[in-house]
Design a protein around this motif. Sequence first.
Motif, short mmCIF file in Angstrom:
data_model
loop_
_atom_site.label_atom_id
_atom_site.label_comp_id
_atom_site.label_asym_id
_atom_site.label_seq_id
_atom_site.Cartn_x
_atom_site.Cartn_y
_atom_site.Cartn_z
N MET A 112 34.42 24.11 75.26
CA MET A 112 34.13 25.09 74.22
C MET A 112 32.63 25.35 74.12
O MET A 112 32.19 26.49 73.91
N GLY A 113 31.83 24.29 74.29
CA GLY A 113 30.38 24.44 74.26
C GLY A 113 29.88 25.28 75.42
O GLY A 113 28.98 26.12 75.26
N ILE A 114 30.48 25.10 76.60
CA ILE A 114 30.08 25.89 77.77
C ILE A 114 30.36 27.37 77.54
O ILE A 114 29.51 28.23 77.81
N VAL A 115 31.55 27.67 77.03
CA VAL A 115 31.91 29.07 76.77
C VAL A 115 30.94 29.71 75.78
O VAL A 115 30.43 30.82 76.00
N PHE A 116 30.67 28.98 74.68
CA PHE A 116 29.75 29.56 73.70
C PHE A 116 28.36 29.76 74.29
O PHE A 116 27.72 30.80 74.08
N ASN A 117 27.87 28.79 75.05
CA ASN A 117 26.51 28.90 75.59
C ASN A 117 26.38 30.04 76.59
O ASN A 117 25.33 30.70 76.65
N ILE A 118 27.42 30.29 77.39
CA ILE A 118 27.39 31.43 78.30
C ILE A 118 27.33 32.73 77.50
O ILE A 118 26.52 33.62 77.78
N LEU A 119 28.18 32.83 76.48
CA LEU A 119 28.20 34.04 75.65
C LEU A 119 26.88 34.21 74.90
O LEU A 119 26.37 35.32 74.76
N ASN A 120 26.31 33.09 74.43
CA ASN A 120 25.05 33.18 73.70
C ASN A 120 23.90 33.59 74.62
O ASN A 120 23.01 34.34 74.22
N GLY A 121 23.92 33.09 75.85
CA GLY A 121 22.90 33.52 76.80
C GLY A 121 22.95 35.03 77.03
O GLY A 121 21.92 35.71 77.05
N MET A 122 24.17 35.56 77.17
CA MET A 122 24.35 37.00 77.34
C MET A 122 23.89 37.74 76.08
O MET A 122 23.27 38.80 76.16
N MET A 123 24.21 37.16 74.93
CA MET A 123 23.87 37.80 73.66
C MET A 123 22.36 37.87 73.46
O MET A 123 21.82 38.93 73.11
N GLN A 124 21.67 36.75 73.67
CA GLN A 124 20.21 36.74 73.45
C GLN A 124 19.48 37.58 74.49
O GLN A 124 18.52 38.30 74.16
N ALA A 125 19.91 37.50 75.73
CA ALA A 125 19.29 38.32 76.77
C ALA A 125 19.52 39.80 76.48
O ALA A 125 18.60 40.63 76.63
N GLY A 126 20.72 40.14 76.06
CA GLY A 126 21.01 41.53 75.72
C GLY A 126 20.14 42.02 74.59
O GLY A 126 19.60 43.13 74.63
N GLY A 127 19.98 41.18 73.55
CA GLY A 127 19.21 41.57 72.38
C GLY A 127 17.73 41.73 72.65
O GLY A 127 17.06 42.54 72.00
N ILE A 128 17.21 40.97 73.60
CA ILE A 128 15.77 41.00 73.86
C ILE A 128 15.41 41.91 75.04
O ILE A 128 14.45 42.67 74.98
N PHE A 129 16.19 41.85 76.13
CA PHE A 129 15.83 42.55 77.36
C PHE A 129 16.49 43.93 77.52
O PHE A 129 15.92 44.81 78.15
N TYR A 130 17.70 44.09 76.99
CA TYR A 130 18.47 45.28 77.32
C TYR A 130 18.72 46.23 76.14
O TYR A 130 18.73 47.45 76.32
N PHE A 131 18.99 45.68 74.96
CA PHE A 131 19.43 46.52 73.86
C PHE A 131 18.60 46.34 72.59
O PHE A 131 19.10 46.47 71.48
N ALA A 132 17.33 46.05 72.76
CA ALA A 132 16.44 45.94 71.59
C ALA A 132 16.35 47.30 70.91
O ALA A 132 16.33 48.33 71.57
N PRO A 133 16.31 47.32 69.57
CA PRO A 133 16.15 48.59 68.85
C PRO A 133 14.95 49.37 69.41
O PRO A 133 13.90 48.79 69.69
N GLU A 134 15.12 50.66 69.56
CA GLU A 134 14.11 51.50 70.19
C GLU A 134 12.74 51.37 69.50
O GLU A 134 12.63 51.47 68.28
N GLY A 135 11.73 51.09 70.29
CA GLY A 135 10.37 51.01 69.79
C GLY A 135 10.00 49.69 69.15
O GLY A 135 8.84 49.48 68.78
N LEU A 136 10.97 48.77 69.03
CA LEU A 136 10.70 47.51 68.33
C LEU A 136 9.56 46.73 68.99
O LEU A 136 8.69 46.18 68.30
N TYR A 137 9.56 46.65 70.30
CA TYR A 137 8.56 45.85 71.01
C TYR A 137 7.51 46.73 71.70
O TYR A 137 6.82 46.30 72.63
N GLY A 138 7.38 47.96 71.24
CA GLY A 138 6.51 48.93 71.90
C GLY A 138 5.03 48.60 71.83
O GLY A 138 4.24 49.10 72.63
N GLU A 139 4.63 47.76 70.87
CA GLU A 139 3.20 47.43 70.74
C GLU A 139 2.73 46.37 71.73
O GLU A 139 1.56 46.02 71.75
N GLY A 140 3.64 45.84 72.50
CA GLY A 140 3.26 44.79 73.43
C GLY A 140 2.84 43.52 72.71
O GLY A 140 3.41 43.14 71.70
N ILE A 141 1.78 42.90 73.19
CA ILE A 141 1.37 41.61 72.64
C ILE A 141 0.90 41.72 71.19
O ILE A 141 0.92 40.74 70.44
#
Length: 258
Positions: A112-141
């Motif tokens: 059960m832990g493995i399943v959740f961790n795989i899904l969470n990896g997809m979730m966090q990567a999606g939220g940061i790399f692929y589907f971040a709200p438009e312009g949220l990280y536009g200022e860079g550093i």
Amino acid sequence: MHIDQTDFYLFLWIMSAVALVVFVALYFVKAGYGIFRTSGWGCSIPNKLAWILMEAPVFVVMTVMWLKSGVGFGMPQFFFFFLFQLHYFQRSFIFPLLMKGRSRMPLSVMAMGIVFNILNGMMQAGGIFYFAPEGLYGEGIRYLTHPLALAGLFLFFAGMAINLNSDYVIRHLRQDGDTRHYLPQKGFYRYVTSANYFGEIVEWAGFALLTQSPAAWVFLWWTAANLVPRASAINRHYREEFGTEAVGKRKRIFPFLY
């Protein structure tokens, strides 16, 4: 298979709903690892191996999705990636090797832990790399200089410090060969009976504040849904084993509150 932003947010809602079910269920069923492991959970393997197999997938998934995203070393996303991986490198490859004793984990719990961790990896990567709200990280550093980001960064490292210190306290409760149980007393264990869980919740609350990612907020909710009921069960177990007077006024997981 192509996933668009609508599908991703549906995924977040489903994960949130499942977390609610888990939160309620864990007040009635004790998660079968650690002090609550019983033969009823089926076959088990050594704790060290189980923790590595259970936690490493999220580290691998996050790495693969970062590499495929094309974000590279762009800020602030790479910094978020670094912090996430810092936690999970410690949790996957250092924490298990520091474990003492011969505890075991049921294969069902590990799965059960493995399943959740795989899904969470997809979730966090999606939220940061692929589907971040438009312009949220536009200022860079410069994003990292905002008050919310700084507050989140502080909470992240404060939570990590509490978590690591609490793990240290637990590891040094007894000498090699001693199989007796002890009530942890040092660090944040002076205020709560599950200080390690408190630290982890603070850490991921900081990560959610820092990233402002909807996926990170869902992960924080999952962390609380999993750990708060378990902390309640641990507090009750300690009171039964060591007595109410020994536990005293210590709360379950949140100092002075719960």
